[in-house]
Design a protein around this motif. Structure first.
Motif, PDB file in Angstrom:
ATOM      1  N   ILE A 222       0.839  -1.200   0.000  1.00 34.21           N
ATOM      2  CA  ILE A 222       0.000   0.000   0.000  1.00 34.21           C
ATOM      3  C   ILE A 222       0.873   1.249   0.000  1.00 34.21           C
ATOM      4  O   ILE A 222       0.611   2.199  -0.747  1.00 34.21           O
ATOM      5  CB  ILE A 222      -0.965  -0.009   1.198  1.00 34.21           C
ATOM      6  CG1 ILE A 222      -2.029  -1.090   0.992  1.00 34.21           C
ATOM      7  CG2 ILE A 222      -1.609   1.361   1.404  1.00 34.21           C
ATOM      8  CD1 ILE A 222      -2.858  -1.387   2.227  1.00 34.21           C
ATOM      9  N   GLN A 223       1.923   1.262   0.815  1.00 35.99           N
ATOM     10  CA  GLN A 223       2.815   2.419   0.858  1.00 35.99           C
ATOM     11  C   GLN A 223       3.474   2.669  -0.493  1.00 35.99           C
ATOM     12  O   GLN A 223       3.569   3.813  -0.946  1.00 35.99           O
ATOM     13  CB  GLN A 223       3.871   2.236   1.947  1.00 35.99           C
ATOM     14  CG  GLN A 223       3.315   2.377   3.343  1.00 35.99           C
ATOM     15  CD  GLN A 223       4.366   2.151   4.416  1.00 35.99           C
ATOM     16  OE1 GLN A 223       5.467   1.683   4.150  1.00 35.99           O
ATOM     17  NE2 GLN A 223       4.013   2.482   5.647  1.00 35.99           N
ATOM     18  N   VAL A 224       3.906   1.601  -1.151  1.00 33.32           N
ATOM     19  CA  VAL A 224       4.535   1.741  -2.465  1.00 33.32           C
ATOM     20  C   VAL A 224       3.517   2.274  -3.478  1.00 33.32           C
ATOM     21  O   VAL A 224       3.806   3.197  -4.250  1.00 33.32           O
ATOM     22  CB  VAL A 224       5.133   0.392  -2.942  1.00 33.32           C
ATOM     23  CG1 VAL A 224       5.532   0.445  -4.404  1.00 33.32           C
ATOM     24  CG2 VAL A 224       6.337   0.023  -2.076  1.00 33.32           C
ATOM     25  N   ALA A 225       2.309   1.711  -3.468  1.00 31.05           N
ATOM     26  CA  ALA A 225       1.271   2.141  -4.405  1.00 31.05           C
ATOM     27  C   ALA A 225       0.880   3.598  -4.164  1.00 31.05           C
ATOM     28  O   ALA A 225       0.716   4.374  -5.116  1.00 31.05           O
ATOM     29  CB  ALA A 225       0.045   1.231  -4.293  1.00 31.05           C
ATOM     30  N   GLU A 226       0.744   3.973  -2.898  1.00 37.14           N
ATOM     31  CA  GLU A 226       0.375   5.357  -2.601  1.00 37.14           C
ATOM     32  C   GLU A 226       1.496   6.329  -2.957  1.00 37.14           C
ATOM     33  O   GLU A 226       1.226   7.444  -3.402  1.00 37.14           O
ATOM     34  CB  GLU A 226      -0.016   5.502  -1.129  1.00 37.14           C
ATOM     35  CG  GLU A 226      -1.376   4.926  -0.827  1.00 37.14           C
ATOM     36  CD  GLU A 226      -1.847   5.180   0.587  1.00 37.14           C
ATOM     37  OE1 GLU A 226      -3.063   5.279   0.761  1.00 37.14           O
ATOM     38  OE2 GLU A 226      -1.004   5.297   1.508  1.00 37.14           O
ATOM     39  N   ALA A 227       2.736   5.912  -2.799  1.00 40.99           N
ATOM     40  CA  ALA A 227       3.859   6.772  -3.185  1.00 40.99           C
ATOM     41  C   ALA A 227       3.851   7.006  -4.693  1.00 40.99           C
ATOM     42  O   ALA A 227       4.181   8.097  -5.160  1.00 40.99           O
ATOM     43  CB  ALA A 227       5.177   6.151  -2.737  1.00 40.99           C
ATOM     44  N   GLU A 228       3.446   5.985  -5.438  1.00 34.57           N
ATOM     45  CA  GLU A 228       3.445   6.094  -6.903  1.00 34.57           C
ATOM     46  C   GLU A 228       2.178   6.745  -7.445  1.00 34.57           C
ATOM     47  O   GLU A 228       2.233   7.512  -8.403  1.00 34.57           O
ATOM     48  CB  GLU A 228       3.592   4.699  -7.507  1.00 34.57           C
ATOM     49  CG  GLU A 228       3.773   4.703  -9.022  1.00 34.57           C
ATOM     50  CD  GLU A 228       4.086   3.334  -9.575  1.00 34.57           C
ATOM     51  OE1 GLU A 228       3.730   3.105 -10.748  1.00 34.57           O
ATOM     52  OE2 GLU A 228       4.683   2.510  -8.854  1.00 34.57           O
ATOM     53  N   HIS A 229       1.011   6.445  -6.838  1.00 28.82           N
ATOM     54  CA  HIS A 229      -0.276   6.868  -7.407  1.00 28.82           C
ATOM     55  C   HIS A 229      -1.060   7.833  -6.529  1.00 28.82           C
ATOM     56  O   HIS A 229      -2.147   8.254  -6.906  1.00 28.82           O
ATOM     57  CB  HIS A 229      -1.157   5.646  -7.673  1.00 28.82           C
ATOM     58  CG  HIS A 229      -0.518   4.646  -8.574  1.00 28.82           C
ATOM     59  ND1 HIS A 229      -0.375   4.842  -9.932  1.00 28.82           N
ATOM     60  CD2 HIS A 229       0.039   3.437  -8.305  1.00 28.82           C
ATOM     61  CE1 HIS A 229       0.228   3.799 -10.459  1.00 28.82           C
ATOM     62  NE2 HIS A 229       0.497   2.932  -9.497  1.00 28.82           N
ATOM     63  N   GLY A 230      -0.550   8.155  -5.358  1.00 30.69           N
ATOM     64  CA  GLY A 230      -1.274   9.028  -4.441  1.00 30.69           C
ATOM     65  C   GLY A 230      -2.087   8.225  -3.443  1.00 30.69           C
ATOM     66  O   GLY A 230      -2.280   7.019  -3.608  1.00 30.69           O
ATOM     67  N   PRO A 231      -2.580   8.900  -2.419  1.00 37.39           N
ATOM     68  CA  PRO A 231      -3.319   8.209  -1.363  1.00 37.39           C
ATOM     69  C   PRO A 231      -4.615   7.576  -1.878  1.00 37.39           C
ATOM     70  O   PRO A 231      -5.242   8.077  -2.808  1.00 37.39           O
ATOM     71  CB  PRO A 231      -3.639   9.306  -0.351  1.00 37.39           C
ATOM     72  CG  PRO A 231      -2.874  10.503  -0.760  1.00 37.39           C
ATOM     73  CD  PRO A 231      -2.433  10.317  -2.162  1.00 37.39           C
ATOM     74  N   ILE A 232      -5.002   6.497  -1.223  1.00 37.97           N
ATOM     75  CA  ILE A 232      -6.257   5.831  -1.532  1.00 37.97           C
ATOM     76  C   ILE A 232      -7.348   6.576  -0.770  1.00 37.97           C
ATOM     77  O   ILE A 232      -7.227   6.811   0.433  1.00 37.97           O
ATOM     78  CB  ILE A 232      -6.201   4.348  -1.102  1.00 37.97           C
ATOM     79  CG1 ILE A 232      -5.076   3.641  -1.857  1.00 37.97           C
ATOM     80  CG2 ILE A 232      -7.537   3.655  -1.319  1.00 37.97           C
ATOM     81  CD1 ILE A 232      -4.743   2.272  -1.318  1.00 37.97           C
TER      82      ILE A 232
END
Length: 87
Positions: A50-60
């Motif tokens: 989740i941290q990697v995805a949010e760093a790349e795509h922004g917060p969920i």
């Protein structure tokens, strides 16, 4: 064939240890604790993703989380209904 094991000594509050021993049933305390640790590792791994995805795509957003919860709830209901019809 089961995985190799290693014996460890851990320290935990007595109340937690006794509750785990009570709930462990016939599989034993070691199996119960191993399953709990495995679940925690899975959660930690998911949080890392989740941290990697949010760093790349922004917060969920909360809306995205709720939409996924709704999808999961619907899938579980469909499984229950399918299982009840098959019995």
């Amino acid at each position: 064939m089961s995985e190799p094991t290693q014996k460890y000594s851990v320290t935990m509050p007595r109340a937690i240890a006794e509750a785990a021993r009570t709930r462990s049933g016939p599989s034993g305390l070691s199996s119960y604790v191993a399953a709990a640790v495995a679940r925690q590792i899975e959660r930690d791994d998911l949080n890392d993703l989740i941290q990697v995805a949010e760093a790349e795509h922004g917060p969920i957003t909360e809306e995205e989380v709720q939409a996924l919860r709704d999808q999961l709830h619907q899938a579980r209901e469909q499984q229950r209904q399918g299982g009840a019809g098959a019995a």
